[in-house]
Design a protein around this motif. Structure first.
Motif, PDB file in Angstrom:
ATOM      1  N   GLN A 129     204.191  57.275  30.656  1.00  0.00           N
ATOM      2  CA  GLN A 129     204.963  58.336  30.000  1.00  0.00           C
ATOM      3  C   GLN A 129     206.466  58.108  30.109  1.00  0.00           C
ATOM      4  O   GLN A 129     207.243  58.891  29.567  1.00  0.00           O
ATOM      5  CB  GLN A 129     204.600  59.689  30.638  1.00  0.00           C
ATOM      6  CG  GLN A 129     203.102  59.976  30.568  1.00  0.00           C
ATOM      7  CD  GLN A 129     202.704  61.311  31.196  1.00  0.00           C
ATOM      8  OE1 GLN A 129     203.554  62.078  31.633  1.00  0.00           O
ATOM      9  NE2 GLN A 129     201.408  61.583  31.237  1.00  0.00           N
ATOM     10  N   THR A 170     194.758  56.963  35.256  1.00  0.00           N
ATOM     11  CA  THR A 170     195.420  56.492  36.475  1.00  0.00           C
ATOM     12  C   THR A 170     194.414  56.228  37.593  1.00  0.00           C
ATOM     13  O   THR A 170     194.506  55.222  38.305  1.00  0.00           O
ATOM     14  CB  THR A 170     196.440  57.542  36.967  1.00  0.00           C
ATOM     15  OG1 THR A 170     197.288  57.917  35.889  1.00  0.00           O
ATOM     16  CG2 THR A 170     197.276  57.004  38.111  1.00  0.00           C
ATOM     17  N   GLY A 178     197.300  51.368  27.757  1.00  0.00           N
ATOM     18  CA  GLY A 178     197.872  51.638  29.077  1.00  0.00           C
ATOM     19  C   GLY A 178     196.837  51.585  30.188  1.00  0.00           C
ATOM     20  O   GLY A 178     197.152  51.229  31.323  1.00  0.00           O
TER      21      GLY A 178
HETATM   22  C1  LIG Z   1     198.501  57.806  28.462  1.00  0.00           C
HETATM   23  C2  LIG Z   1     198.401  57.547  29.914  1.00  0.00           C
HETATM   24  C3  LIG Z   1     197.644  56.468  30.423  1.00  0.00           C
HETATM   25  C4  LIG Z   1     196.706  55.636  29.592  1.00  0.00           C
HETATM   26  O1  LIG Z   1     197.263  55.025  28.490  1.00  0.00           O
HETATM   27  P1  LIG Z   1     196.300  54.621  27.255  1.00  0.00           P
HETATM   28  O2  LIG Z   1     197.173  53.763  26.423  1.00  0.00           O
HETATM   29  O3  LIG Z   1     195.881  55.888  26.591  1.00  0.00           O
HETATM   30  O4  LIG Z   1     195.141  53.874  27.809  1.00  0.00           O
HETATM   31  C5  LIG Z   1     197.696  56.224  31.780  1.00  0.00           C
HETATM   32  N1  LIG Z   1     198.426  56.989  32.606  1.00  0.00           N
HETATM   33  C6  LIG Z   1     199.149  58.034  32.163  1.00  0.00           C
HETATM   34  C7  LIG Z   1     199.960  58.826  33.125  1.00  0.00           C
HETATM   35  C8  LIG Z   1     199.146  58.369  30.800  1.00  0.00           C
HETATM   36  O5  LIG Z   1     199.854  59.408  30.373  1.00  0.00           O
END
Ligand SMILES: *Cc1c(COP(=O)(O)O)cnc(C)c1O
Length: 388
Positions: free
Chosen positions: A183, A94, A65
């Motif tokens: 999320q 973020t 993410g």
């Molecule tokens: C989990 C998450 C991410 C990052 O995702 P990853 O796959 O762990 O890199 C980014 N933003 C939010 C709000 C998250 O909960």
């Protein structure tokens, strides 16, 4: 203490695995037999399924993410001198991607009811950057003439942000909107999917997210053809027409074929899991709403319930009580982003974004996964309300 002899897990991935094990094994065996571990057919199949699911034109799967967010900012050419507006109440990723590219994250406070970025606060922050008003943004002292470029709203705990107002501000000030849907995969906003908002949306398939794989994974969704084309290039080292023709700076941002195969097996039962999450959340709300503060879900949207979080002063008393009854809790997030040491250079002081700061103090999350039984929810809420 247990109900039905099953200890309550904060997130239980084993019940799901048990349910779909033959499907998972078949999918994994398929990858082992064709051996295309990088960009194998499952990756493209998954991207097609995800386009259908979100009713979106392009899905660009990627390694996680965080890369999903980073790649979109890279596609927009974000760098030093650019201001990106985002919420102070989120996971580090973020805001980290903004700073990683040398741009400046401008933190905005949240709405006290939904916990998502507050649109009036967002417009105030945009105005502050445009007019170098350091009473709103302390770092403007040292960084004159930042250029507002984009907004990253976050769908916190799975609840879509106020996209109508946010994209309205995006149009008014010529800013792109990148939805952090890490999320909220599966959630809905005014009859469209959360991951089909703004100019692009990023999600995560980290195991604990609503749709998780067995490692790291993520995806970007967009209806913009030109943006999608850039993202495909950035995903593989800025490739041009051929593999060793590099037309821009990119990254190694691909999703593993094995993770795509696992996601394909999980996606089949995902809609039903989402219904279960909603049933469980509804029951939690019914049993808890007079005792703790709960996240407000506006009528025009649904949550993917990545977390079921409640707010209570002196939360440690309830958390300890739950722990003593064998019920795990967690705190997302104990410290808002503007007060993280990594962002100390921005010069924020406690009190600058009070709603986020208060929420960090009083928030905690209860167990949430699609396989919680009603009995377990009754047991958990009984401990919260009556001490068990
Ligand atoms: C989990 C998450 C991410 C990052 O995702 P990853 O796959 O762990 O890199 C980014 N933003 C939010 C709000 C998250 O909960």
């Amino acid at each position: 203490m247990t109900v039905n002899n099953k200890p309550i897990q904060f997130i239980d991935l084993s019940l799901q695995q048990h349910r779909i094990l033959p499907k998972l094994q078949k999918r994994i065996a398929g990858v082992l037999s064709h051996g295309q571990y990088i960009m194998g057919p499952e990756v493209y199949e998954l991207e097609e399924r995800l386009c259908e699911f979100n009713k979106v034109k392009h899905t660009i799967s990627c390694a996680n993410g965080t890369d999903a967010l980073l790649m979109v900012l890279m596609a927009y050419g974000i760098g030093p001198g650019d201001a990106i507006f985002t919420t102070a109440f989120s996971f580090m990723a973020t805001a980290e991607v903004i700073a990683l590219l040398g741009a400046t994250p401008v933190f905005v406070d949240i709405d006290p009811d939904t916990y998502n970025i507050d649109p009036p606060g967002l417009e105030k922050a945009i105005q502050a950057v445009l007019h170098n008003d350091e009473s709103v943004c302390p770092f403007l002292k040292s960084k004159d003439n930042l250029k507002p470029r984009g907004i990253i709203p976050v769908d916190i705990f799975g609840l879509p942000a106020d996209y109508e107002k946010i994209t309205g501000l995006g149009k008014k000030y010529d800013l792109f909107v990148l939805a952090d849907g890490a999320q909220s995969f599966g959630a809905e906003y005014k009859e469209t999917k959360a991951c089909n908002q703004g100019d692009a949306a990023a999600t995560s398939f980290f195991p604990a997210k609503p749709l998780g794989c067995y490692g790291d994974g993520g995806a970007i969704f967009t209806n913009n053809d030109a943006l999608a084309e850039k993202l495909l290039s950035i995903r593989v080292h800025g490739k041009g027409k051929e593999k060793y023709d590099n037309v821009r700076i990119g990254i190694n941002g691909r999703l593993d074929t094995l993770q795509a195969a696992i996601l394909l097996a999980k996606l089949e039962i995902f809609p039903e899991e989402l219904q279960n999450r909603n049933r469980i959340a509804k029951l939690y709300t019914k049993l808890l709403k007079d005792h703790v503060e709960i996240q407000a879900i506006p009528d025009d949207r649904t949550s993917a319930w990545a977390q079921y979080s409640v707010k209570k002063e002196n939360k440690q008393i309830i958390q300890t009580r739950l722990k003593n009854n064998g019920i795990p809790t967690a705190v997302y997030y104990p410290r808002p982003l503007h007060l993280q040491q990594a962002f100390a250079y921005l010069g924020h002081r406690p009190g600058s974004l009070p709603v986020s700061e208060n929420l960090s103090k009083d928030i905690f999350s209860l167990p949430m996964h699609p396989y919680l039984t009603d009995d377990q929810v009754h047991h958990i809420t009984d401990v919260v309300v009556n001490g068990g």
